[in-house]
Scaffold this active site. Structure first.
Site, PDB file in Angstrom:
ATOM      1  N   LYS A   9      -8.247   3.549   1.984  1.00  0.00           N
ATOM      2  CA  LYS A   9      -7.493   4.792   1.814  1.00  0.00           C
ATOM      3  C   LYS A   9      -7.570   5.398   0.424  1.00  0.00           C
ATOM      4  O   LYS A   9      -7.781   6.606   0.284  1.00  0.00           O
ATOM      5  CB  LYS A   9      -6.034   4.569   2.220  1.00  0.00           C
ATOM      6  CG  LYS A   9      -5.885   4.298   3.703  1.00  0.00           C
ATOM      7  CD  LYS A   9      -4.484   3.886   4.059  1.00  0.00           C
ATOM      8  CE  LYS A   9      -4.474   3.252   5.436  1.00  0.00           C
ATOM      9  NZ  LYS A   9      -5.259   1.990   5.484  1.00  0.00           N
TER      10      LYS A   9
ATOM     11  N   SER B 209       0.819  -1.219   0.000  1.00  0.00           N
ATOM     12  CA  SER B 209       0.000   0.000   0.000  1.00  0.00           C
ATOM     13  C   SER B 209       0.847   1.261   0.000  1.00  0.00           C
ATOM     14  O   SER B 209       0.316   2.367   0.049  1.00  0.00           O
ATOM     15  CB  SER B 209      -0.912   0.008   1.235  1.00  0.00           C
ATOM     16  OG  SER B 209      -0.146  -0.056   2.436  1.00  0.00           O
TER      17      SER B 209
ATOM     18  N   LYS C   5     -16.298  31.172 -27.795  1.00  0.00           N
ATOM     19  CA  LYS C   5     -16.732  30.423 -26.619  1.00  0.00           C
ATOM     20  C   LYS C   5     -16.007  30.851 -25.347  1.00  0.00           C
ATOM     21  O   LYS C   5     -14.826  31.129 -25.341  1.00  0.00           O
ATOM     22  CB  LYS C   5     -16.514  28.918 -26.815  1.00  0.00           C
ATOM     23  CG  LYS C   5     -17.376  28.273 -27.878  1.00  0.00           C
ATOM     24  CD  LYS C   5     -18.862  28.343 -27.556  1.00  0.00           C
ATOM     25  CE  LYS C   5     -19.217  27.491 -26.366  1.00  0.00           C
ATOM     26  NZ  LYS C   5     -18.981  26.061 -26.590  1.00  0.00           N
TER      27      LYS C   5
ATOM     28  N   HIS D  20     -39.425  24.431  -9.775  1.00  0.00           N
ATOM     29  CA  HIS D  20     -39.522  23.609 -10.992  1.00  0.00           C
ATOM     30  C   HIS D  20     -38.772  24.254 -12.155  1.00  0.00           C
ATOM     31  O   HIS D  20     -39.070  23.965 -13.316  1.00  0.00           O
ATOM     32  CB  HIS D  20     -40.978  23.364 -11.388  1.00  0.00           C
ATOM     33  CG  HIS D  20     -41.849  22.883 -10.272  1.00  0.00           C
ATOM     34  ND1 HIS D  20     -41.922  21.569  -9.883  1.00  0.00           N
ATOM     35  CD2 HIS D  20     -42.664  23.574  -9.422  1.00  0.00           C
ATOM     36  CE1 HIS D  20     -42.749  21.450  -8.867  1.00  0.00           C
ATOM     37  NE2 HIS D  20     -43.211  22.652  -8.555  1.00  0.00           N
TER      38      HIS D  20
ATOM     39  N   GLU E  36     -18.538  23.120 -14.332  1.00  0.00           N
ATOM     40  CA  GLU E  36     -18.956  21.811 -14.826  1.00  0.00           C
ATOM     41  C   GLU E  36     -18.204  20.676 -14.129  1.00  0.00           C
ATOM     42  O   GLU E  36     -18.786  19.632 -13.820  1.00  0.00           O
ATOM     43  CB  GLU E  36     -18.755  21.746 -16.343  1.00  0.00           C
ATOM     44  CG  GLU E  36     -19.707  22.667 -17.104  1.00  0.00           C
ATOM     45  CD  GLU E  36     -19.403  22.725 -18.589  1.00  0.00           C
ATOM     46  OE1 GLU E  36     -18.383  22.142 -19.018  1.00  0.00           O
ATOM     47  OE2 GLU E  36     -20.176  23.366 -19.315  1.00  0.00           O
TER      48      GLU E  36
ATOM     49  N   GLN F  82      -7.519  -2.312   4.014  1.00  0.00           N
ATOM     50  CA  GLN F  82      -6.509  -1.535   3.297  1.00  0.00           C
ATOM     51  C   GLN F  82      -7.141  -0.769   2.136  1.00  0.00           C
ATOM     52  O   GLN F  82      -6.588   0.221   1.657  1.00  0.00           O
ATOM     53  CB  GLN F  82      -5.406  -2.464   2.776  1.00  0.00           C
ATOM     54  CG  GLN F  82      -4.244  -1.740   2.119  1.00  0.00           C
ATOM     55  CD  GLN F  82      -3.065  -2.670   1.892  1.00  0.00           C
ATOM     56  OE1 GLN F  82      -2.385  -3.072   2.828  1.00  0.00           O
ATOM     57  NE2 GLN F  82      -2.840  -3.036   0.637  1.00  0.00           N
TER      58      GLN F  82
ATOM     59  N   ASN G 290      -2.069  -2.697  13.312  1.00  0.00           N
ATOM     60  CA  ASN G 290      -3.518  -2.493  13.314  1.00  0.00           C
ATOM     61  C   ASN G 290      -3.912  -1.207  14.032  1.00  0.00           C
ATOM     62  O   ASN G 290      -4.700  -0.407  13.519  1.00  0.00           O
ATOM     63  CB  ASN G 290      -4.221  -3.691  13.960  1.00  0.00           C
ATOM     64  CG  ASN G 290      -4.063  -4.959  13.137  1.00  0.00           C
ATOM     65  OD1 ASN G 290      -3.518  -4.936  12.036  1.00  0.00           O
ATOM     66  ND2 ASN G 290      -4.530  -6.077  13.683  1.00  0.00           N
TER      67      ASN G 290
END
Length: 459
Positions: free
Chosen positions: A326, A24, A284, A157, A291, A323, A111
């Site tokens: 994460k 990991s 544009k 609405h 977005e 594990q 642990n």
């Protein structure tokens, strides 16, 4: 070759695929600061309790501090063969200080170590979110104060409903974000118990002082059950659940920014800092930041769902499945932090087109409710009757191609003869918004008061 950290039980080393699936370090290396802080607290406690020598503690603390500086400076080489951040740091410590490094792991397990590291990391992230969201609230409250009297259409609405003020609309998001901060604060409060010293699952026979390590790491207290201490990932789930709701709020606002910035609406202009152009269409100006924020809830909610499914069938206590907690959590935390930062920038830079907002606020018979209220207030008409009369006048205005204030007094009196010219005073968007002075209403005076209150509280 067996793994030096746990290989006494094994005659051969792990298969290459086993190493790959088991390691990991590629993602948990970001826990290095929390891992070193937890180890320093643990070593200091072991020394104070007489479990290891004070000279060993000094060497351990010195070595760990140096390792932390090396990692920060990019001078540390991580090894997948050593699996995770804990064993990478411990191996490096042994190289630096020798046998004393082997005493660091007395009375703890990976642990409780990983649970402690992850709690510390998530706690830091919760504090980061609170600071970021506070900044977003300030940006929105400042903009609300500056545009407290700017009228715009309020929608239900996505249809024109009643005039509201631009400042009032922004303050709605300030309230949502306040609830987000409250959820994060609540998660932080529950998180703030230290699992360190729970060891593998059963506690330890060494005379440790868990309250001491809890205090050293800023926890309120140690956890009370060793099994739960290492098996718990509620603190991540709560954070991801709150993050999902927060991301949803940001996405709702982002959707409005996308709509408002279109030429068809033209309600706001976004700055060049948070828009992009087109490779083929020179005209544009795309709201790409908004977005992308709108898309973030998918991956953040996905992280919550992913971990919930990992945890749902696990017996006590620790299983290697955990594990998988994460990577999705790290991704979600990064995504939300970036979204908040981008939204804060857009909120600070955007400018409302007040003329267009005002024109749109008066369209779509938005003052119909004000007309009905006038009939109730002035003519003592029951509201349902007033609703019917107003609906008839709306239909008349629609047929004539005008707004309500475009009807003549004679037109209105043809439906209800008691209507007087005084009615036209309530048929402007400004009058409508200004009249909503009830607590929590959209009146400019309310907006100014609320925006100032928020800015004072956020200072």
């Amino acid at each position: 070759m067996t793994n030096k950290m746990w290989g006494g039980r094994f005659n051969t080393g792990p298969d290459e695929i086993m190493e790959k699936i088991n390691a990991s370090i590629s993602f948990d290396q970001r826990l290095f600061a929390q891992d070193i802080a937890g180890s320093i607290a643990h070593a200091t406690m072991l020394g104070e309790c007489g479990i290891i020598a004070k000279s060993d503690v000094r060497d351990i603390v010195r070595g760990l501090t140096a390792i932390g500086k090396d990692i920060e400076a990019g001078r540390f080489t991580f090894s997948a063969a050593l699996e995770d951040i804990h064993m990478n740091v411990e191996a490096a410590l042994k190289d630096r200080i020798g046998d004393a490094a082997g005493r660091l792991h007395t009375a703890r397990s990976r642990n409780d170590q990983v649970a402690t590291d992850f709690k510390l990391y998530v706690r830091d992230c919760l504090d980061m979110f609170d600071e970021q969201l506070s900044g977003l609230q300030r940006a929105l409250a400042k903009k609300a104060l500056a545009h407290a009297a700017a009228v715009m259409p309020g929608f239900t609405h996505l249809q024109t409903a009643q005039p509201v003020t631009f400042g009032h609309h922004l303050l709605a998001y300030v309230e949502m974000i306040a609830r987000d901060r409250s959820r994060f604060a609540d998660a932080r409060k529950r998180l703030n118990e230290s699992p360190l010293g729970a060891a593998a699952l059963a506690g330890t026979s060494f005379p440790i002082d868990r309250t001491m390590t809890a205090k050293a790491l800023g926890f309120d207290r140690p956890t009370r059950n060793s099994l739960d201490s290492v098996a718990d990932r509620d603190f991540v789930l709560e954070t991801l659940a709150a993050a999902s709701i927060c991301a949803m709020h940001l996405s709702r606002f982002a959707e409005e920014l996308v709509i408002w910035s279109t030429p068809q609406f033209g309600f706001i202009s976004l700055s060049d800092r948070f828009t992009t152009g087109s490779s083929i269409m020179p005209q544009k100006k795309n709201p790409d930041a908004a977005e992308l924020i709108r898309a973030k809830p998918g991956r953040i909610l996905g992280a919550f769902t992913s971990l919930l499914l990992v945890m749902k069938g696990l017996p006590l206590a620790y299983s290697k499945d955990m594990q998988e907690d994460k990577e999705p959590a790290f991704d979600a935390i990064d995504a939300l932090s970036l979204a908040i930062a981008a939204m804060t920038g857009m909120a600070s830079d955007m400018e409302p087109a007040t003329d267009k907002l005002a024109a749109a606020a008066g369209a779509g018979y938005s003052t119909a409710t004000d007309l009905a209220d006038w009939l109730v207030r002035v003519l003592a008409m029951p509201f349902r009757d007033a609703h019917h009369v107003t609906g008839t006048l709306v239909a008349m205005a629609e047929k004539n191609g005008v707004e309500l204030d475009g009807l003549s007094l004679q037109d209105m009196q043809s439906v209800e003869q008691r209507i007087t010219a005084d009615v036209f005073k309530v048929l402007t968007p400004q009058a409508s918004a200004g009249s909503r002075r009830s607590f929590g209403g959209t009146a400019p005076a309310n907006v100014k008061r609320e925006a100032k209150r928020w800015l004072k509280n956020l200072a």
